[in-house]
Structure formats: structure tokens, C-alpha cells
Scaffold this motif. Structure first.
Motif, short mmCIF file in Angstrom:
data_model
loop_
_atom_site.label_atom_id
_atom_site.label_comp_id
_atom_site.label_asym_id
_atom_site.label_seq_id
_atom_site.Cartn_x
_atom_site.Cartn_y
_atom_site.Cartn_z
N UNK A 24 13.26 3.94 -8.69
CA UNK A 24 14.70 4.12 -8.84
C UNK A 24 15.50 3.24 -7.89
N UNK A 25 15.13 3.25 -6.63
CA UNK A 25 15.89 2.50 -5.63
C UNK A 25 15.29 1.12 -5.38
N UNK A 26 14.41 0.67 -6.28
CA UNK A 26 13.76 -0.62 -6.09
C UNK A 26 14.04 -1.59 -7.22
N UNK A 27 13.08 -2.48 -7.42
CA UNK A 27 13.13 -3.47 -8.49
C UNK A 27 11.70 -3.89 -8.79
N UNK A 28 11.51 -4.93 -9.57
CA UNK A 28 10.16 -5.28 -9.98
C UNK A 28 9.28 -5.76 -8.83
N UNK A 29 9.87 -6.06 -7.68
CA UNK A 29 9.03 -6.38 -6.53
C UNK A 29 8.14 -5.20 -6.14
N UNK A 30 8.53 -3.98 -6.55
CA UNK A 30 7.69 -2.81 -6.29
C UNK A 30 6.31 -2.95 -6.91
N UNK A 31 6.25 -3.60 -8.07
CA UNK A 31 5.00 -3.62 -8.84
C UNK A 31 4.49 -5.03 -9.12
N UNK A 32 5.16 -6.03 -8.56
CA UNK A 32 4.77 -7.42 -8.83
C UNK A 32 3.38 -7.74 -8.30
N UNK A 33 3.06 -7.27 -7.10
CA UNK A 33 1.76 -7.56 -6.52
C UNK A 33 0.64 -6.92 -7.35
N UNK A 34 0.87 -5.70 -7.81
CA UNK A 34 -0.10 -5.06 -8.71
C UNK A 34 -0.23 -5.86 -9.99
N UNK A 226 5.29 6.87 0.25
CA UNK A 226 5.73 6.92 -1.14
C UNK A 226 5.40 5.66 -1.95
N UNK A 227 5.67 4.50 -1.40
CA UNK A 227 5.56 3.26 -2.18
C UNK A 227 4.11 2.78 -2.21
N UNK A 228 3.31 3.46 -3.01
CA UNK A 228 1.87 3.23 -3.04
C UNK A 228 1.50 1.81 -3.41
N UNK A 229 2.34 1.14 -4.18
CA UNK A 229 2.01 -0.20 -4.67
C UNK A 229 2.18 -1.29 -3.62
N UNK A 230 2.80 -0.95 -2.49
CA UNK A 230 3.01 -1.97 -1.44
C UNK A 230 2.61 -1.48 -0.05
N UNK A 231 2.24 -0.22 0.10
CA UNK A 231 1.97 0.29 1.45
C UNK A 231 0.48 0.23 1.78
N UNK A 232 0.05 1.02 2.76
CA UNK A 232 -1.32 0.93 3.26
C UNK A 232 -2.37 1.28 2.22
N UNK A 233 -1.98 1.97 1.16
CA UNK A 233 -2.94 2.38 0.13
C UNK A 233 -3.06 1.38 -1.01
N UNK A 234 -2.28 0.29 -0.96
CA UNK A 234 -2.16 -0.51 -2.17
C UNK A 234 -3.48 -1.14 -2.62
N UNK A 235 -4.32 -1.55 -1.68
CA UNK A 235 -5.58 -2.18 -2.09
C UNK A 235 -6.48 -1.18 -2.81
N UNK A 236 -6.58 0.03 -2.27
CA UNK A 236 -7.39 1.04 -2.93
C UNK A 236 -6.77 1.45 -4.26
N UNK A 237 -5.44 1.57 -4.30
CA UNK A 237 -4.77 1.88 -5.56
C UNK A 237 -5.07 0.82 -6.61
N UNK A 238 -4.97 -0.45 -6.23
CA UNK A 238 -5.22 -1.53 -7.18
C UNK A 238 -6.64 -1.43 -7.74
#
Length: 255
Positions: A24-34, A226-238
């Protein structure tokens, strides 16, 4: 930031496609790396920018609404189908997860998908009302907006934000009572240190879906915010999302 607006992206890969929906408060940069990670694994990935998003946060309230974001989601799926894709999954972060859930409820031809830190069952417990004005203030300081103009915009946001949050809560409620429509395998990622929504949201959603017989791939990241796609969990999430998609499309190919 040069890419602050977070424009829509379309990463071409193989014949299996993924739609990624931002917060909601972001943009596609939230999910671009994924998106880039999934492209490396051979998927075509589309990340639409929601109406009103990108740039001045006031535009989210002026130009966006749940109906607009649903139209954006439908358009992304239709674009992939128009380009010949028949195997499509849709995921979303936070608000994007609400729209991904809506898509899976409404469209049984989607292969699957899911949510990252999305309050399907607990929207009313979110911290968005406090966070959004702080985000706006940060943006206005970044662009060096005159103090009087910034003050006026923040006052306008305070006045108009509650109505839109109520609309989103109503959308979440409708989604929660229609979860039985989801038959596809459903992915859930949730951080244990989520500062925006109740960290129990993911498990509650998983339990509700499992109770109705929906296959659930649930992942809990104890130290993640909260921002799982860019925070410390992102590699495991991916890695978890990639494994989910591999299994999802293998099953689809066998049917």
C-alpha cells in the motif's frame, strides 16, 4: 532516489508467468528484486504499479481505491494471457496480498499464488494509520518540499486517509469470508517481528485455508519485519517462493 517512482516492470522469461503486487505505501520496488530472481529461474514476471502509487503519497488517496487496484490486477493477468501465457501465479506483499487473494478467489484458472505479510484476517489490527503519514513526511523531506506546503499536504492526508483505510478493511473482510473459493495451492510468508500487522496473521490464514482443504505452503520467518521481499528474510523467501512455483507448475504440467 532515481527509481523512487517504481514503475511497472515486465521481465521476460519462460512460458510460465508470475504477477507480483506491491504494498500500500510502496511501489514496484517492493517486489522488483524478487521479480529478477524469478526471471533468473526462467519465469516471466509482471509487476504492475497500482493506480495512484509512485511519487507523492497524496496521489494514493486521490487516484487510487480498492476497485482501481483490482482493475490493475485484472489488467496484469489479462496482459499475460493476451501474450499467450496459460500458467500464471499471482503473489502480493501486504495490500498486494489482498489483491492476489481476490484474484485467486475470482479466477480458478490461475495456477496458484499467495501472500507475503498480508492481513487477510486481521486488517483492522494494522499500524498503517500511524505509518502512512510518517512515510509521507519522509517523502516530502526527500524532495525538499517547502514547510508550509508539506504541512498542508500532511493535514490533507490526515483528513482523507481514514476513508480509504475503511475501504481496504471492507475489502479484506469480503476476502476473508470468501476464502472457500480458493482451491489452488496457496503460499503464505509471514515475519515474526512484523511491525505493521499482527504477526499471527499468516498462521491464522493458513489454519483457515487448511480447514477447508486448500493446500497451504506456510513459511514463518521469526526475525523478519514487514517488508519480507527486501528485508533480512528476503533470500530465504525467494528460495521458498521458487520451490513453491517449481512444485506448482510441475503439478500443472502433469494434469
Amino acid at each position: 532516489m532515481e527509481n523512487y517512482a517504481g514503475d511497472s516492470f515486465y521481465f521476460r522469461g519462460g512460458r510460465q508467468a508470475v504477477v507480483l503486487l506491491h504494498a500500500y505505501s510502496g511501489n514496484t520496488n517492493d517486489v522488483r528484486m524478487l521479480g529478477r530472481e524469478l526471471q533468473r529461474h526462467g519465469y516471466t514476471v509482471l509487476g504492475p504499479l497500482f493506480s495512484g502509487h509512485g511519487g507523492d503519497p497524496v496521489r494514493i488517496l486521490q487516484k487510487g481505491s480498492p476497485d482501481d487496484w483490482w482493475a490493475d490486477t485484472q489488467l496484469a493477468i489479462r496482459r499475460l494471457r493476451d501474450n499467450g501465457f496459460t500458467q500464471i501465479a499471482v503473489f502480493g506483499l501486504s495490500l498486494g496480498g489482498l489483491l492476489a487473494t481476490w484474484a485467486l478467489e475470482a479466477d480458478p484458472d490461475l495456477a496458484g499464488g499467495g501472500v507475503f505479510a498480508s492481513p487477510i484476517t486481521t486488517w483492522g489490527e494494522s499500524n498503517v494509520p500511524e505509518y502512512f503519514p510518517r512515510l509521507a513526511d519522509k517523502y516530502y523531506r526527500q524532495v525538499k518540499m517547502p514547510a508550509d506546503e508539506e504541512k498542508a499536504k500532511l493535514a490533507w492526508i490526515d483528513q482523507h486517509l481514514p476513508a480509504q483505510l475503511t475501504q481496504i478493511q471492507e475489502m479484506a473482510h469480503d476476502l476473508a469470508i470468501n476464502l472457500e473459493k480458493i482451491k489452488q495451492p496457496f503460499f503464505i510468508g509471514q515475519g515474526g517481528q512484523d511491525e505493521m500487522i499482527n504477526p499471527a496473521s499468516g498462521e491464522q490464514l493458513a489454519e483457515q485455508l487448511r480447514a477447508q482443504g486448500t493446500p497451504v505452503d506456510y513459511h514463518f520467518y521469526p526475525k523478519a519485519t514487514h517488508l519480507l521481499t527486501v528485508n533480512s528474510a528476503h533470500r530465504q523467501l525467494f528460495a521458498d517462493v521458487t520451490n513453491y512455483l517449481q512444485n506448482l507448475f510441475e503439478v500443472s504440467n502433469e494434469q
